[in-house]
Design an enzyme around this catalytic site. Sequence first.
Site, mmCIF file in Angstrom:
data_model
loop_
_atom_site.group_PDB
_atom_site.id
_atom_site.type_symbol
_atom_site.label_atom_id
_atom_site.label_comp_id
_atom_site.label_asym_id
_atom_site.label_seq_id
_atom_site.Cartn_x
_atom_site.Cartn_y
_atom_site.Cartn_z
ATOM 1 N N LYS A 66 0.845 -1.203 0.000
ATOM 2 C CA LYS A 66 0.000 0.000 0.000
ATOM 3 C C LYS A 66 0.880 1.253 0.000
ATOM 4 O O LYS A 66 2.089 1.164 0.232
ATOM 5 C CB LYS A 66 -0.906 -0.024 1.234
ATOM 6 C CG LYS A 66 -0.140 -0.074 2.544
ATOM 7 C CD LYS A 66 -1.020 -0.493 3.717
ATOM 8 C CE LYS A 66 -0.196 -0.533 4.990
ATOM 9 N NZ LYS A 66 -0.927 -1.133 6.114
ATOM 10 N N TYR A 292 15.835 30.480 6.842
ATOM 11 C CA TYR A 292 14.638 31.203 7.292
ATOM 12 C C TYR A 292 14.639 31.380 8.797
ATOM 13 O O TYR A 292 14.906 30.435 9.554
ATOM 14 C CB TYR A 292 13.378 30.414 6.935
ATOM 15 C CG TYR A 292 13.001 30.466 5.474
ATOM 16 C CD1 TYR A 292 12.704 31.668 4.850
ATOM 17 C CD2 TYR A 292 12.918 29.290 4.731
ATOM 18 C CE1 TYR A 292 12.340 31.703 3.518
ATOM 19 C CE2 TYR A 292 12.555 29.310 3.401
ATOM 20 C CZ TYR A 292 12.263 30.526 2.792
ATOM 21 O OH TYR A 292 11.906 30.545 1.471
HETATM 22 C C1 LIG Z 1 -0.065 -2.198 6.627
HETATM 23 C C2 LIG Z 1 -0.689 -3.464 6.954
HETATM 24 C C3 LIG Z 1 0.078 -4.639 7.088
HETATM 25 C C4 LIG Z 1 1.593 -4.645 7.034
HETATM 26 O O1 LIG Z 1 2.114 -4.163 8.242
HETATM 27 P P1 LIG Z 1 3.702 -4.027 8.516
HETATM 28 O O2 LIG Z 1 3.764 -3.749 9.948
HETATM 29 O O3 LIG Z 1 4.170 -2.894 7.679
HETATM 30 O O4 LIG Z 1 4.322 -5.317 8.150
HETATM 31 C C5 LIG Z 1 -0.594 -5.826 7.302
HETATM 32 N N1 LIG Z 1 -1.939 -5.862 7.403
HETATM 33 C C6 LIG Z 1 -2.714 -4.751 7.290
HETATM 34 C C7 LIG Z 1 -4.195 -4.853 7.412
HETATM 35 C C8 LIG Z 1 -2.107 -3.514 7.079
HETATM 36 O O5 LIG Z 1 -2.871 -2.432 6.982
#
Ligand SMILES: *Cc1c(COP(=O)(O)O)cnc(C)c1O
Length: 405
Positions: A66, A292
């Site tokens: 994602k 800045y």
């Molecule tokens: C992001 C996510 C993962 C992966 O998690 P990590 O800690 O990055 O390995 C697994 N399951 C769901 C539902 C997630 O949203």
Amino acid sequence: MTARLFPLRQAVSALATPLPRVLRPRRALPNEAVRPTRAEINLAALRHNLRVVQRATRSPVWCVLKADGYGHGAKAVARTLERAGARGICVALLEEAIELREAGIKLPILVMGGYYGGAWGEILRHDLTPVVYDAAQVEALADEVRFTGGEPVRVHLKVDTGMARLGVTPAEMQGVLREVLRRPEVVLEGLMTHFACAESSETASVEHQLELFDEATQITTDMGLSPSVRHAANSAAIFRCPRSHLDAVRPGLSLFGVEPGPGIAPDLRPAMRMRTEVVALRDLSPGDSAGYGSTWTARRPSRIATIPLGYADGLSRALSNKGHVLVRGRRAPIVGAISMDLTMVDVTDLPGVELRDEAVAIGSQRGPLGADEIKVSELAHELGTIPWEVLTNVSRRVPRFYREP
Ligand SMILES: *Cc1c(COP(=O)(O)O)cnc(C)c1O
């Protein structure tokens, strides 16, 4: 003039877009890069990290890509991991899933976010696996399958065992499952849940969620449904809790070589390196200030290097007068306020710095003065945030360059 044209334009666009349109953001492309700022993605490190995960479990690995593959570029990461033996891909958004299908990814793609905005047809058209958690979603999906006359669609049901975020609670499960039983167009392939505290060394919370997940499974089988894939484990749970592996695991962060907590999976290799080059050098006298708000003032004769990397690229402004970058293999302190596009570093103690010398904000560097590494976890700690946020903050104007070592 514009006012008179406006209703006509609205009417035309209403006719032209009968379906919800899925927009995709565009990232800077390597061949359009003018400045030397870029994120280098090491594909061999991704493959290595997948092997580390595979060695930790017997369950198939569904890679979580994602947010554009945690900022690494989902398409290239997915292609690499597909060839390396990943068994599925998980994303949060429908848009992310479509991007990967259109890039030619053949693996099953699970859309975990559960938000479809009515675009059920897109799920079927792209052969995606939606995560659902209420009866209305099952009904809408079943209607779409009936309307298009296609094969039944496989879904995964998300169970809320303690996150209180998304998912059906065990108490509400029977209602959703009754809808699944009523609609032959929808097949319950999977059951999933997500841990709230997998990163903690205290395992009681994970154990409790697994018990609730077992109860949810029991409710499902009691109603005559038999999902073939139950999954729960994120990166931390994969390395900390073998009992959570079930029929598939869902690593994200660990694939990118970042440990999800202290001491977890230390042989991971960071996949991203964010680098740029020195574009200006100036010598300041004691009393001169930089940046800045003049938040930094030279106390000694100082040599300041400017690098074209700012908070709009993902180098948090909270690192002003606090963080470091690597130049010639050594740490140079960031001085003054980080600006949107530029940052100044103090190279007074690093002899021989010249224009076009490499500066590394994330990752390792070897140079004439030594070798060092700025880890994503170190940055997260310094910023009071988590590694996930540091990676996903690398913005889309930073081109990703993919390389084999
Ligand atoms: C992001 C996510 C993962 C992966 O998690 P990590 O800690 O990055 O390995 C697994 N399951 C769901 C539902 C997630 O949203």
